[in-house]
Scaffold this active site. Structure first.
Site, PDB file in Angstrom:
ATOM      1  N   TRP A 130       0.858  -1.192   0.000  1.00 46.87           N
ATOM      2  CA  TRP A 130       0.000   0.000   0.000  1.00 46.87           C
ATOM      3  C   TRP A 130       0.897   1.245   0.000  1.00 46.87           C
ATOM      4  O   TRP A 130       1.837   1.335   0.793  1.00 46.87           O
ATOM      5  CB  TRP A 130      -0.888  -0.048   1.249  1.00 46.87           C
ATOM      6  CG  TRP A 130      -1.785   1.133   1.435  1.00 46.87           C
ATOM      7  CD1 TRP A 130      -2.553   1.736   0.486  1.00 46.87           C
ATOM      8  CD2 TRP A 130      -2.012   1.840   2.652  1.00 46.87           C
ATOM      9  NE1 TRP A 130      -3.249   2.778   1.041  1.00 46.87           N
ATOM     10  CE2 TRP A 130      -2.935   2.865   2.370  1.00 46.87           C
ATOM     11  CE3 TRP A 130      -1.528   1.713   3.953  1.00 46.87           C
ATOM     12  CZ2 TRP A 130      -3.387   3.753   3.334  1.00 46.87           C
ATOM     13  CZ3 TRP A 130      -1.975   2.596   4.918  1.00 46.87           C
ATOM     14  CH2 TRP A 130      -2.890   3.602   4.601  1.00 46.87           C
ATOM     15  N   ASP A 211      -0.676  -6.023   9.321  1.00 46.51           N
ATOM     16  CA  ASP A 211      -1.616  -4.942   9.022  1.00 46.51           C
ATOM     17  C   ASP A 211      -2.890  -5.593   8.508  1.00 46.51           C
ATOM     18  O   ASP A 211      -2.871  -6.290   7.485  1.00 46.51           O
ATOM     19  CB  ASP A 211      -1.016  -4.013   7.950  1.00 46.51           C
ATOM     20  CG  ASP A 211      -1.952  -2.845   7.639  1.00 46.51           C
ATOM     21  OD1 ASP A 211      -2.993  -2.711   8.313  1.00 46.51           O
ATOM     22  OD2 ASP A 211      -1.640  -2.070   6.711  1.00 46.51           O
ATOM     23  N   LYS A 246     -13.110  -0.117   6.791  1.00 47.77           N
ATOM     24  CA  LYS A 246     -13.773  -0.823   5.686  1.00 47.77           C
ATOM     25  C   LYS A 246     -14.867  -1.769   6.196  1.00 47.77           C
ATOM     26  O   LYS A 246     -15.991  -1.714   5.719  1.00 47.77           O
ATOM     27  CB  LYS A 246     -12.754  -1.630   4.872  1.00 47.77           C
ATOM     28  CG  LYS A 246     -11.374  -1.012   4.780  1.00 47.77           C
ATOM     29  CD  LYS A 246     -11.271   0.090   3.765  1.00 47.77           C
ATOM     30  CE  LYS A 246      -9.931   0.794   3.924  1.00 47.77           C
ATOM     31  NZ  LYS A 246      -9.523   1.612   2.830  1.00 47.77           N
TER      32      LYS A 246
END
Ligand code: LMR
Length: 396
Positions: A130, A211, A246
């Site tokens: 990311w 993560d 999310k």
């Protein structure tokens, strides 16, 4: 003095939204920033969240500061969601944790904490990873290196190269792993590959940094933490950054969790003071609202069940869209096999096309996604999927 600071280019992900808004193409499609969208292109408030908001509004009687570690029910609920009820690290009182301002906040305070160890560890991140991992972790002053992860030609994980690299990682280094739904590729480790990672962590004595920002969007809430739990079950130390943006749809509320599993409860007690002191030095204490909502949802059996059903609905919709896109691309007579899209997990797919082709999709068709070729699958719908497939065929 301030004039020495130059203007910076737009953020590679967030900048896409601004560019998309300005585009006047009536057919434009936004597959950029990773937010879930429904068939109508909206990012609605989850039903469970809407109910939790009402409960919170009816019961909240003060806006006084919350405890530095965050909302207690949020922390315990999240740790159970991640590690499982009665996980041995919880029973052994080995987990220090704070509520953080989003997954980003969690990553940053964990990076600052690693810096405090004085060991100056190198943090190994996947290639690719990311885009914001590098500034978030690098800003704490930690050195970052990459390990090979994805083979663009074969559109799959290059596990042999990853293993060969991790076999050389130094004791005390940190290896950042995406718990599930790898961002940006959507290519996740298999169970066997997680076992190999565990073996490498034991051999090389590196510290896994998990993560996890998309729990529930891959194969399921439990399935998506297989790797995390495997490492937590078998290693003395693991660190975890989790996001509720999310899977709870709480993007703007900025709510996440930073957790550290230590070797024993004494270490944990020290870590708890350290992580709170890191947070105190940056933003003092977390905002309450998002954590309070997650607390209400996770600790009410009705709302928890409703939320789980909503996560399932989002996951299944993205899985359907993956199949739809792959089928539509095939219908365009494209010779290259894009079936890998259906194997990838979560919100993102890596189309494995060149940055020039990505630019062409943007300039000629108004289809916006990250230069790396990462698309947000949730931005596709039954209306635009044919157009996206056609554009892809054209640029190929
Ligand atoms: C993404 O990857 O698109 C999201 O996590 C949003 C962001 O902050 O980059």
């Amino acid at each position: 003095m301030l004039e020495v600071l130059p203007q910076l280019p737009a953020d590679p992900i967030l900048g896409l939204s601004a560019a998309f808004k300005q585009d006047t193409n009536p057919n434009k499609v936004d597959l950029g920033v990773g937010v879930y969208k429904d068939e109508l292109g909206r990012t609605p408030i989850l039903g469970s969240v809407a109910k939790a908001q009402k409960i919170l509004l009816a019961n909240e009687d003060s806006k006084v500061y919350i405890a530095p570690q965050g909302v207690p029910g949020f922390i315990s609920g999240m740790l159970e969601l991640l590690l499982g009820k009665s996980h041995r690290t919880l029973l052994e009182n080995r987990v220090a944790a704070v509520q953080a301002p989003g997954g980003c906040g969690a990553l940053r305070i964990l990076a600052e904490l690693l810096k405090r160890t004085g060991g100056n560890p190198t943090v190994w991140v996947s290639d690719p990873t990311w885009a914001n991992h590098i500034p978030l972790i690098g800003s704490a002053g930690l050195k970052i290196e990459t390990y090979p992860y994805f083979n663009k030609e074969q559109a799959s994980i290059n596990f042999d190269a990853m293993v060969a690299c991790l076999e050389k990682v130094n004791k005390g280094d940190v290896v950042l792993l995406h718990g599930c739904c790898h961002n940006p590729t959507g290519a996740d480790l298999t169970k066997e590959q997680w076992h190999k990672v565990l073996e490498l962590a034991q051999q090389r004595e590196f510290l896994p940094f998990l993560d996890i920002a998309y729990q529930g969007f891959g194969d399921g809430l439990e399935e998506d933490v297989y790797g995390l739990r495997l490492l937590a079950d078998n290693l003395p130390e693991v660190i975890i950054a989790a996001s509720c943006s999310k899977n709870f749809g709480l993007y703007r509320e900025r709510v996440g969790l930073a957790a550290l599993i230590g070797a024993n409860s004494q270490v944990k007690n020290a870590l708890q003071t350290q992580i709170q002191s890191v947070a105190r030095g940056i933003y003092s204490m977390p905002p309450s609202y998002g954590g309070a909502l997650v607390d209400i949802i996770l600790n009410s059996s009705d709302l928890n069940a409703q939320w789980q059903a909503e996560v399932t609905e989002m996951r299944e919709r993205m899985q359907t869209l993956r199949r739809l896109l792959a089928t539509k691309v095939k219908e365009q007579g494209v010779s290259r096999d894009f079936d890998f899209i259906t194997q990838q997990k979560g919100m993102f797919s890596y189309l494995c096309i060149s940055p020039e082709q990505v630019q062409k999709m943007r300039s000629e068709f108004g289809i916006y996604f990250v230069d790396s070729s990462r698309v947000n699958v949730a931005g596709i719908n039954t209306e635009n999927v044919g157009y996206v497939a056609k554009a892809l065929a054209a640029v190929l």
